[in-house]
Design an enzyme around this catalytic site. Structure first.
Site, PDB file in Angstrom:
ATOM      1  CD  GLU A 188      -3.327   4.548  -4.127  1.00 38.56           C
ATOM      2  OE1 GLU A 188      -2.160   4.463  -4.568  1.00 38.56           O
ATOM      3  OE2 GLU A 188      -3.593   4.998  -2.990  1.00 38.56           O
ATOM      4  CE  LYS A 222       5.983   7.756 -10.413  1.00 38.89           C
ATOM      5  NZ  LYS A 222       6.361   6.779  -9.389  1.00 38.89           N
ATOM      6  CG  HIS A 274      -3.545   8.008   1.754  1.00 43.36           C
ATOM      7  ND1 HIS A 274      -4.350   7.547   0.737  1.00 43.36           N
ATOM      8  CD2 HIS A 274      -2.280   7.990   1.240  1.00 43.36           C
ATOM      9  CE1 HIS A 274      -3.622   7.268  -0.332  1.00 43.36           C
ATOM     10  NE2 HIS A 274      -2.355   7.538  -0.056  1.00 43.36           N
ATOM     11  CE1 TYR A 312       1.164   6.711 -10.840  1.00 37.29           C
ATOM     12  CE2 TYR A 312       2.059   8.590  -9.641  1.00 37.29           C
ATOM     13  CZ  TYR A 312       2.128   7.264 -10.024  1.00 37.29           C
ATOM     14  OH  TYR A 312       3.169   6.479  -9.575  1.00 37.29           O
ATOM     15  CD  GLU A 360      -0.033   1.927  -1.082  1.00 38.75           C
ATOM     16  OE1 GLU A 360       1.060   2.461  -0.806  1.00 38.75           O
ATOM     17  OE2 GLU A 360      -0.407   1.743  -2.248  1.00 38.75           O
ATOM     18  CD1 TRP A 420       2.838   9.253  -1.317  1.00 37.77           C
ATOM     19  CD2 TRP A 420       2.765  10.796   0.305  1.00 37.77           C
ATOM     20  NE1 TRP A 420       1.554   9.294  -0.838  1.00 37.77           N
ATOM     21  CE2 TRP A 420       1.471  10.224   0.166  1.00 37.77           C
ATOM     22  CE3 TRP A 420       2.958  11.787   1.277  1.00 37.77           C
ATOM     23  CZ2 TRP A 420       0.392  10.619   0.949  1.00 37.77           C
ATOM     24  CZ3 TRP A 420       1.879  12.173   2.058  1.00 37.77           C
ATOM     25  CH2 TRP A 420       0.623  11.600   1.898  1.00 37.77           C
ATOM     26  CG  ASN A 477      -3.814   1.025  -3.095  1.00 35.74           C
ATOM     27  OD1 ASN A 477      -5.014   0.918  -3.350  1.00 35.74           O
ATOM     28  ND2 ASN A 477      -3.339   1.940  -2.266  1.00 35.74           N
TER      29      ASN A 477
HETATM   30  C1  BGP Z   1       0.666   4.698  -3.345  1.00 40.57           C
HETATM   31  C2  BGP Z   1       0.065   5.743  -2.458  1.00 40.57           C
HETATM   32  C3  BGP Z   1      -0.408   6.968  -3.164  1.00 40.57           C
HETATM   33  C4  BGP Z   1       0.419   7.378  -4.354  1.00 40.57           C
HETATM   34  C5  BGP Z   1       0.801   6.198  -5.226  1.00 40.57           C
HETATM   35  C6  BGP Z   1       1.764   6.512  -6.342  1.00 40.57           C
HETATM   36  O1  BGP Z   1       1.620   4.011  -2.636  1.00 40.57           O
HETATM   37  O2  BGP Z   1      -1.015   5.212  -1.743  1.00 40.57           O
HETATM   38  O3  BGP Z   1      -0.568   7.965  -2.206  1.00 40.57           O
HETATM   39  O4  BGP Z   1       1.428   8.220  -4.040  1.00 40.57           O
HETATM   40  O5  BGP Z   1       1.350   5.157  -4.458  1.00 40.57           O
HETATM   41  O6  BGP Z   1       3.072   6.411  -5.883  1.00 40.57           O
HETATM   42  P1  BGP Z   1       4.174   7.478  -6.163  1.00 40.57           P
HETATM   43  O7  BGP Z   1       3.585   8.766  -5.692  1.00 40.57           O
HETATM   44  O8  BGP Z   1       5.363   7.062  -5.364  1.00 40.57           O
HETATM   45  O9  BGP Z   1       4.429   7.444  -7.610  1.00 40.57           O
END
Ligand code: BGP
Length: 466
Positions: free
Chosen positions: A372, A433, A114, A435, A158, A427, A295
């Site tokens: 996701e 941010k 991941h 969730y 992803e 990331w 996702n």
């Molecule tokens: C997906 C990833 C996750 C997570 C999520 C939310 O692309 O698999 O690891 O980060 O997105 O995205 P972000 O963190 O950019 O808001």
């Protein structure tokens, strides 16, 4: 609208975003460790402290009706350098974690990769490099042989975002920009590794299911003009087409290859040519796929674009700051009539429905999980030590309705995992941010259930949506 009795009401995590403890128990360097430090971005420690605090999170799963958890194994806890020497402490840690999940009736859905390629291997070209592909396969085989208590496996999380952000937008390490050639090579390398890992799983009669998790979001043309319809198809070919076709049809279609090659050519790169041996692995693997993970967060509207490349990432939640104009791939246009998050993500559950129906048309698509989906928000604890995240409840309810509608129309979606189980860092957007169903105080590592967690618990009991 009813859920099946065995529906998985899950929560998703990713090792690097939640574990912390990046320098403990022999863990090796990950590409992000260096990228964050060099660019003076975020500290991956403590994250959500999951490495030490996982029991709290699994206990919360039990309390709130969450019967599945997505977990990823950190490659560099098992092989600190990415290859050769095994770190027993890392192996023991994951045995303990999986045991705690299983003892508590929370099924672990485990992803091998991941976004956390070991540092040296990322510098060496990630999955564009044949040696890295071999190192990944050695790591995958080790895990499949070792962690036999795990019955649900996914090779990758992803493939498209991991490739585009490394090589086109530059928001992920190593931060290269507009190298469309490397992005396509990387996608192909990962798809080949997925096929080989799946073939290894089946050839050795491993017990359980093996799948892959793709980011699959729908790209629509902004209007009915032929050039904008074509832009949406081109973007879709590189972002979705390669991944869908490789794993569900065991081949790339000529249409998809033509569109990908158009993008490469207008950006001054050679055509993409796949090795026959790689394609043979895909053909063998495709009918053996047990599940496809989807996702999905948003939908996209495209307009033709042939100017210079420009990508501006909205990583701060400053609404309206996102811009994406990619030569040959198109310009992403935001529609005024579609609600958007602070990070400019367009909320459109119909996009998820359309994607589920599209992949369900393939015979090899036996089972789908929404691995996701969720809403990122800037949140604070209120005086009652909770968060009234009604917007998240609405978002999840609307997307679950799309899932149930797809099932009524013949799809087989067997579960839904909220991104994310508890708050963790993002990331390229950092710690603001959030969730999760559970608010994490990143100073004390205390967890606090949000309103959505209570709503979810009730939903898992009644298994019905109105
Ligand atoms: C997906 C990833 C996750 C997570 C999520 C939310 O692309 O698999 O690891 O980060 O997105 O995205 P972000 O963190 O950019 O808001």
């Amino acid at each position: 609208m009813k859920f099946k009795d065995d529906f998985i009401f899950g929560g998703a995590t990713a090792a690097y975003q939640c574990e912390g403890a990046t320098k403990e128990d022999g863990k090796g360097l990950v590409c992000w460790d260096v990228f964050y430090e060099e660019n003076d971005l975020y500290d991956p420690d403590p994250a959500s402290g999951f490495y030490h605090e996982y029991k709290q999170d699994i206990d919360n799963c039990v309390k709130f009706g969450i019967n599945g958890i997505r977990i990823s194994i950190a490659w560099t806890r098992i092989f600190p350098q990415g290859f050769s020497e095994v770190n027993q402490k890392g192996v023991d840690h994951y045995h303990d974690l999986f045991k705690y999940c299983l003892d508590n009736g929370v099924e672990p859905y485990v992803t091998l990769h991941h976004f956390d390629t070991p540092y040296e291997l990322n510098i060496d070209g990630d999955f564009t490099n044949e040696k890295v592909r071999e190192d990944f396969l050695a790591y995958a085989k080790f895990c499949l042989d070792e962690f036999t208590e795990v019955k649900k496996w996914a090779s990758f999380n992803e493939i498209w975002p991991w490739s585009v952000n490394q090589f086109i937008t530059g928001t992920f390490p190593p931060g290269k920009k507009y190298r469309f050639d490397l992005a396509v090579e990387n996608i192909h390398g990962m798809l080949t590794c997925h096929a080989k890992a799946l073939n290894y799983f089946k050839d050795n009669n491993k017990e359980g299911e093996f799948g892959v998790i793709h980011s699959l979001e729908t790209y629509y043309p902004i209007d009915e003009k032929a050039e904008n319809i074509e832009a949406a198809k081109r973007y879709d070919a590189i972002a979705n087409g390669l991944c869908i076709e490789s794993v569900l049809a065991g081949r790339y279609s000529q249409e998809t290859l033509d569109r990908v090659n158009y993008i490469l050519e207008v950006n001054g790169f050679d055509k993409f040519v796949a090795e026959e041996a790689d394609l043979a692995e895909m053909r063998k693997a495709s009918p053996r796929l047990d599940f496809l993970g989807i996702n999905s967060y948003q939908a996209h509207w495209m307009k033709e674009y042939e100017g210079e490349n420009l990508h501006i990432h909205n990583g701060t939640g400053d609404k309206g700051s996102f811009k994406s104009q990619l030569k040959g791939m198109g310009e992403e246009v935001k529609r005024d009539d579609i609600p958007k998050t602070d990070w400019d993500w367009s909320i459109y559950p119909q996009g998820l429905y359309d994607m589920i129906m599209r992949v369900s048309a393939y015979d090899n698509c036996k089972k789908i999980y929404i691995t996701e989906n969720g809403l990122g928000l800037k949140e604070k604890l209120n005086s009652e030590k909770t968060v009234n995240d009604d917007a998240r409840i609405d978002y999840v309810r609307d997307h679950l309705k799309a899932v149930l509608k797809a099932n009524e129309n013949g799809a087989n979606v067997a579960g839904y995992f909220l991104w994310s189980l508890m708050d963790m860092f993002s990331w390229s957007n950092g710690y603001n941010k959030r969730y999760g169903f559970f608010f994490v105080d990143f100073d004390t590592l205390e967890r606090y259930p949000k309103k959505s967690a209570y709503w979810w618990k009730e939903l898992t009991e009644i298994k019905e949506l109105n």
